[in-house]
Design a protein around this motif. Structure first.
Motif, PDB file in Angstrom:
ATOM      1  N   LEU A  17     -18.317 -27.370   2.205  1.00  0.00           N
ATOM      2  CA  LEU A  17     -18.308 -28.894   2.904  1.00  0.00           C
ATOM      3  C   LEU A  17     -17.321 -28.928   3.944  1.00  0.00           C
ATOM      4  O   LEU A  17     -17.852 -29.355   5.106  1.00  0.00           O
ATOM      5  CB  LEU A  17     -18.405 -29.713   1.744  1.00  0.00           C
ATOM      6  N   VAL A  18     -16.181 -28.688   3.401  1.00  0.00           N
ATOM      7  CA  VAL A  18     -15.107 -28.768   4.564  1.00  0.00           C
ATOM      8  C   VAL A  18     -14.102 -27.674   4.360  1.00  0.00           C
ATOM      9  O   VAL A  18     -13.664 -27.554   3.152  1.00  0.00           O
ATOM     10  CB  VAL A  18     -14.228 -29.944   4.328  1.00  0.00           C
ATOM     11  N   ASP A  19     -13.769 -26.764   5.347  1.00  0.00           N
ATOM     12  CA  ASP A  19     -12.755 -25.857   5.217  1.00  0.00           C
ATOM     13  C   ASP A  19     -12.255 -25.624   6.602  1.00  0.00           C
ATOM     14  O   ASP A  19     -12.837 -25.512   7.759  1.00  0.00           O
ATOM     15  CB  ASP A  19     -13.689 -24.400   4.984  1.00  0.00           C
ATOM     16  N   PRO A  20     -10.791 -25.600   6.390  1.00  0.00           N
ATOM     17  CA  PRO A  20     -10.012 -25.628   7.813  1.00  0.00           C
ATOM     18  C   PRO A  20     -10.209 -24.467   8.633  1.00  0.00           C
ATOM     19  O   PRO A  20      -9.978 -24.457   9.688  1.00  0.00           O
ATOM     20  CB  PRO A  20      -8.652 -25.925   7.319  1.00  0.00           C
ATOM     21  N   ARG A  21     -10.428 -23.299   8.082  1.00  0.00           N
ATOM     22  CA  ARG A  21     -10.546 -21.937   8.672  1.00  0.00           C
ATOM     23  C   ARG A  21     -11.690 -22.077   9.471  1.00  0.00           C
ATOM     24  O   ARG A  21     -12.921 -22.296   9.386  1.00  0.00           O
ATOM     25  CB  ARG A  21     -10.846 -20.923   7.717  1.00  0.00           C
ATOM     26  N   LEU A  22     -11.710 -21.556  10.704  1.00  0.00           N
ATOM     27  CA  LEU A  22     -12.570 -21.867  11.844  1.00  0.00           C
ATOM     28  C   LEU A  22     -13.631 -21.145  11.651  1.00  0.00           C
ATOM     29  O   LEU A  22     -14.893 -21.496  12.232  1.00  0.00           O
ATOM     30  CB  LEU A  22     -11.925 -21.411  13.190  1.00  0.00           C
ATOM     31  N   ASP A  23     -13.786 -20.009  10.954  1.00  0.00           N
ATOM     32  CA  ASP A  23     -14.875 -19.158  10.687  1.00  0.00           C
ATOM     33  C   ASP A  23     -15.761 -19.598   9.631  1.00  0.00           C
ATOM     34  O   ASP A  23     -16.921 -18.992   9.077  1.00  0.00           O
ATOM     35  CB  ASP A  23     -14.648 -17.728  10.304  1.00  0.00           C
ATOM     36  N   ARG A  24     -15.480 -20.875   9.046  1.00  0.00           N
ATOM     37  CA  ARG A  24     -16.182 -21.379   7.882  1.00  0.00           C
ATOM     38  C   ARG A  24     -16.930 -22.622   8.179  1.00  0.00           C
ATOM     39  O   ARG A  24     -16.356 -23.539   8.714  1.00  0.00           O
ATOM     40  CB  ARG A  24     -15.280 -21.611   6.579  1.00  0.00           C
ATOM     41  N   LEU A  25     -18.108 -22.463   8.221  1.00  0.00           N
ATOM     42  CA  LEU A  25     -18.931 -23.514   8.779  1.00  0.00           C
ATOM     43  C   LEU A  25     -19.555 -24.399   7.533  1.00  0.00           C
ATOM     44  O   LEU A  25     -19.684 -23.624   6.723  1.00  0.00           O
ATOM     45  CB  LEU A  25     -20.115 -23.127   9.611  1.00  0.00           C
ATOM     46  N   ILE A  26     -19.838 -25.614   7.860  1.00  0.00           N
ATOM     47  CA  ILE A  26     -20.493 -26.242   6.706  1.00  0.00           C
ATOM     48  C   ILE A  26     -22.084 -25.843   6.354  1.00  0.00           C
ATOM     49  O   ILE A  26     -22.568 -25.309   7.340  1.00  0.00           O
ATOM     50  CB  ILE A  26     -20.853 -27.796   7.211  1.00  0.00           C
ATOM     51  N   GLY A  27     -22.171 -25.657   4.859  1.00  0.00           N
ATOM     52  CA  GLY A  27     -23.546 -25.140   4.603  1.00  0.00           C
ATOM     53  C   GLY A  27     -23.501 -23.662   4.209  1.00  0.00           C
ATOM     54  O   GLY A  27     -24.188 -23.181   3.476  1.00  0.00           O
ATOM     55  N   SER A  28     -22.260 -22.988   4.827  1.00  0.00           N
ATOM     56  CA  SER A  28     -22.027 -21.533   4.741  1.00  0.00           C
ATOM     57  C   SER A  28     -21.817 -21.361   3.242  1.00  0.00           C
ATOM     58  O   SER A  28     -21.066 -22.115   2.566  1.00  0.00           O
ATOM     59  CB  SER A  28     -21.384 -20.706   5.877  1.00  0.00           C
ATOM     60  N   PRO A  29     -22.220 -20.066   2.509  1.00  0.00           N
ATOM     61  CA  PRO A  29     -21.685 -19.605   1.401  1.00  0.00           C
ATOM     62  C   PRO A  29     -20.298 -19.434   0.990  1.00  0.00           C
ATOM     63  O   PRO A  29     -19.809 -18.889   2.086  1.00  0.00           O
ATOM     64  CB  PRO A  29     -22.676 -18.488   0.827  1.00  0.00           C
ATOM     65  N   SER A  30     -19.646 -20.205   0.164  1.00  0.00           N
ATOM     66  CA  SER A  30     -18.301 -19.817   0.080  1.00  0.00           C
ATOM     67  C   SER A  30     -18.084 -18.615  -0.774  1.00  0.00           C
ATOM     68  O   SER A  30     -19.049 -18.320  -1.786  1.00  0.00           O
ATOM     69  CB  SER A  30     -17.491 -21.157  -0.664  1.00  0.00           C
TER      70      SER A  30
END
Length: 315
Positions: free
Chosen positions: A115-128
């Protein structure tokens, strides 16, 4: 008396030596001390530190969850990475990360999507990346309780601990999860202590070997002197004596062996004296008997000579 020569030493070599016995018991003592005190201490300290770090990380995750209310998170949709609300949430998570010194603070949904990740390469909806998120954590989070992992190695072999806190919706159901990752430097300290414990055990084993070697030589040298002296006495050298060692028990044994040699020597001297006396007592009658036999022989020869002379005169 049993000989301790080459055959005797071969027989002794087939048994366990004093040196081997001492090394065995010293190593056993070191191993027992490590198992009784060292290993439980390391294990207890590691568990305590993991629980303490996990507790702190769970508090950080709960603080982050309070700064990311359900009302805002429910409005986030895929592609909203640059919206003002999402950027504000990322900024807030970054402030928490910098203030607490943790590695990552992020929010994801129960299905594992971000949902929210300050890291630039982590987009909303991508798998964590939740390789250490256990299934029983989800049960605890659904009940409103935070959860934490134990220490685990990351890709760079650095140890990490993760904690998770729930974000509940208006119906009290789990809507999102706040994840916190932190480096476990204290656990690495415990691992270094464990390595030092193993090195200490190895050093103790070497010291035990050297001490056993020294003590074994101290004990076996006088024992070998006694064995050689016993062999000399057995071969008839009754003047052989054992040097008196400084160890009390061996001193008693050496004195006993020397006393035995003295008694054997005295008995041998008495036997020789008695043998000489018996030989003298036997030799005198034998000389008389020999003299009588000689005289008897001469007497028996004289009549025979007289008879022979008379016969010659008659003719």
């Amino acid at each position: 008396m049993e000989s301790y020569g080459i055959d005797g030493m071969k027989k002794l070599k087939s048994n366990r030596t004093i040196f081997a016995t001492q090394v065995f018991f010293y190593l056993l003592l070191i191993l027992a001390v490590i198992l009784i005190f060292g290993v439980p201490f390391i294990s207890t300290a590691r568990t305590h530190l993991e629980n303490e770090i996990g507790r702190k990380l769970k508090d950080i995750a709960k603080i982050a969850a309070r700064n990311a209310p359900y009302e805002r998170l429910a409005l986030i949709k895929t592609g909203d990475d640059q919206t003002r609300m999402v950027l504000r949430l990322k900024e807030k998570l970054s402030e928490i990360r910098e203030a607490t010194g943790v590695e990552d603070v992020f929010i994801f949904q129960p299905d594992g999507s971000l949902l929210v990740d300050p890291r630039l390469d982590r987009l909303i909806g991508s798998p964590s990346a939740l390789g250490h998120f256990k299934k029983d954590f989800l049960t605890s989070l659904q009940q409103g309780r935070p959860a934490s992992t134990g220490s685990y190695p990351a890709a760079n072999d650095q140890l990490f601990i993760s904690a998770y806190a729930p974000v509940m919706d208006d119906q009290g159901r789990l809507f999102a999860i706040v994840g916190v990752n932190a480096g476990a430097t204290e656990i690495e300290l415990i691992n270094r202590m464990q390595s030092r414990l193993y090195w200490t055990a190895a050093g103790g084993a070497i010291i035990a070997f050297l001490v056993a070697l020294l003590l074994a030589r101290t004990l076996t040298r006088p024992i070998r002197h006694m064995a050689r002296t016993a062999e000399q006495i057995g071969n008839g050298d009754y003047q052989a004596r054992v040097p008196i060692p400084s160890i009390l028990e061996l001193e008693v044994l050496a004195n006993s062996l020397n006393e035995m040699a003295r008694l054997v020597q005295a008995r041998d001297a008495k036997l020789k004296e008695m043998s000489a006396s018996v030989a003298h007592e036997i030799r005198n009658p034998l000389n008389s008997i020999k003299l009588l036999i000689t005289l008897l022989g001469e007497e028996l020869q004289e009549p025979r000579d007289g008879t022979k002379s008379a016969s010659s005169t008659a003719f």
